[in-house]
Write an enzyme that holds these catalytic residues in place. Structure first.
Site, PDB file in Angstrom:
ATOM      1  N   ALA A   1      -4.845   7.526  -3.694  1.00  0.00           N
ATOM      2  CA  ALA A   1      -3.505   7.102  -4.107  1.00  0.00           C
ATOM      3  C   ALA A   1      -3.596   5.602  -4.359  1.00  0.00           C
ATOM      4  CB  ALA A   1      -2.501   7.411  -3.010  1.00  0.00           C
TER       5      ALA A   1
ATOM      6  N   SER B   1       0.856  -1.191   0.000  1.00  0.00           N
ATOM      7  CA  SER B   1       0.000   0.000   0.000  1.00  0.00           C
ATOM      8  C   SER B   1       0.888   1.235   0.000  1.00  0.00           C
ATOM      9  CB  SER B   1      -0.944  -0.016   1.211  1.00  0.00           C
ATOM     10  OG  SER B   1      -1.917   0.986   1.064  1.00  0.00           O
ATOM     11  N   ASN B   2       0.368   2.378   0.444  1.00  0.00           N
ATOM     12  CA  ASN B   2       1.184   3.598   0.477  1.00  0.00           C
ATOM     13  C   ASN B   2       0.770   4.462   1.666  1.00  0.00           C
ATOM     14  OD1 ASN B   2      -1.026   5.420  -0.388  1.00  0.00           O
ATOM     15  ND2 ASN B   2      -0.930   4.165  -2.240  1.00  0.00           N
ATOM     16  N   HIS B   3       1.397   5.657   1.778  1.00  0.00           N
ATOM     17  CA  HIS B   3       1.218   6.483   2.980  1.00  0.00           C
ATOM     18  C   HIS B   3      -0.049   7.334   2.972  1.00  0.00           C
ATOM     19  CE1 HIS B   3       5.091   5.523   4.631  1.00  0.00           C
ATOM     20  NE2 HIS B   3       5.711   5.890   3.523  1.00  0.00           N
TER      21      HIS B   3
END
Ligand SMILES: Cc1cc2nc3c(=O)[nH]c(=O)nc-3n(C[C@H](O)[C@H](O)[C@H](O)COP(=O)(O)O)c2cc1C
Length: 400
Positions: free
Chosen positions: A277, A208-210
């Site tokens: 995102a 995943s991402n931030h």
């Protein structure tokens, strides 16, 4: 500038146990720079003190029915000064008196003299709420344009559980801000994507991402406050979704899930803002069992995910389409190219740097571009302010 700045809110308090929760609402509104007068009923002052109300509101209470202030009639002056009246908690007694035009409390006198928006947050035991007399009074008030918030299901003062609990302070706060905001997006149905998407690797691990979802949620909130019906399609968020009835939440996990949900909604919306995102790649084959920690190195085989923004750009009829672009270099060139390639109407570009991490922060700096080039540079500021400025630009271009 905070949203409630330069607004004057009158907070009526009825004699119910949940009056103590209204103290927190006063604090929240003060933090948002509203000016406040509290008008407690006689019964309310058995539950909360004038000392607390005056300290938190930084203003004298309106509590005596026959009250003047330097020769001026207090309830009349309050009604002219106020932008909004909210009653929290609204007891069944106050609701009945409002429905029938009673004026034996200064709060009721102020209400009768007031011509702006009135919100009430009923709070009482389930049977009092469900009683035909209360329901008939609620119907009378609703037909008169009074906005009824709640009540919720939950813990009641008697120790029982059920319908009748006062709506949360956050919900009341959101409804107040919304009622104070001009409805320049009324009649618009909008799609907003927010947060990260998540791609499973095995039953316990994922890619995943931030992204926190703060920017997308700020956009959904601003749109809803301005009158749009908002479909918020989101991955796991680290912020709460505003408790507004015109925000519909669609939780998803993977990019595929998000695409499916977005395409299902796309045909009915006039505006789509893709702020999520999304994970650009996913594991080719998700492991059925937990990947063991036996090898020194493992190789992930990643395949490209579908491009949600580009797919929306190809839909017909196409909604007014706004993409977000996070770039680490050549912001203007890359963002303009993305706007053209994905057939967007606008792109909101973030230059990701140490001074503008953009992900998971409260502030953001955005350059808005169309297919020809830059439209507006929004300096670094809180994401809710950035959201409002983005919507101002959209409003100038969206044909209603
Ligand atoms: C401990 C206690 C709690 C009460 N809680 C509520 C309540 O949550 N909702 C309600 O409608 N009435 C409640 N009542 C009854 C009201 O206080 C009563 O009807 C009072 O006359 C309301 O006055 P007001 O509407 O002028 O504030 C409660 C009474 C007591 C003694």
């Amino acid at each position: 500038m905070k949203q409630a700045a330069a607004k004057h809110v009158t907070i009526g308090i009825g004699g119910g146990i949940s009056a103590y929760r209204t103290l927190e609402l006063i604090r929240l509104l003060k933090k948002n720079e509203a000016s406040i007068t509290v008008a407690p009923t006689k019964a309310a002052l058995h539950f909360v003190t004038e000392l607390s109300l005056e300290t938190l509101s930084q203003n004298a209470c309106l509590s005596l029915p026959l009250q003047t202030n330097n020769g001026q009639i207090s309830h009349i002056e309050e009604a002219y000064q106020s932008d909004l009246i909210i009653i929290a908690p609204a007891t069944c007694d106050l609701i009945a008196k409002m429905a029938h035009g009673f004026a034996d409390e200064i709060l009721l006198q102020t209400l009768l003299s007031f011509q702006g928006p009135v919100l009430i947050a009923p709070a009482m035991e389930t049977h009092m709420w469900q009683h035909p007399a209360t329901q008939a009074n609620i119907e009378t008030l609703r037909n008169r344009g009074v906005q009824i918030i709640g009540p919720d299901n939950g813990d009641l003062a008697s120790g029982r559980q059920g319908l009748g609990r006062m709506a949360s302070v956050n919900a009341l706060f959101e409804h107040i801000l919304s009622a104070l905001t001009p409805k320049d997006f009324a009649g618009i149905e909008a799609l907003v994507t927010a947060g990260p998407t998540v791609e499973n690797l095995d039953p316990v691990r994922f890619l995943s991402n931030h992204s926190s979802g703060k920017m997308g949620v700020a956009l959904a909130r601003a749109l809803a406050q301005r009158g749009a019906l908002v479909h918020l399609v989101h991955g796991p968020l680290s912020v709460a979704i505003p408790e507004l009835s015109n925000i519909k939440s669609y939780p998803v996990r993977s990019t595929h899930d998000m695409l499916e949900q977005v395409l299902e909604l796309a045909a009915n919306v006039q505006l789509a803002i893709c702020c999520a995102a999304v994970a650009d790649y996913r594991q080719a084959k998700i492991a059925q069992e937990k990947i063991k920690r036996s090898e020194d190195t493992i190789t992930l085989s990643l395949v490209k995910n579908p491009d949600i923004l580009a797919r929306l750009g190809q839909t017909s009829p196409k909604p007014f389409l706004i993409g977000f672009a996070a770039e680490t270099a050549n912001l203007e060139i890359n963002a303009k190219a993305k706007c053209q390639q994905k057939n967007c109407d606008l792109i909101c570009a973030n230059l990701i740097s140490k001074s503008n991490p953009a992900f998971a922060t409260d502030d953001n700096e955005v350059l808005i571009l169309d297919q020809k080039g830059p439209v507006l540079h929004i300096k670094s500021q809180r994401k809710d302010c950035v959201a409002r400025l983005i919507l101002d630009t959209v409003h100038q271009r969206l044909v209603f």
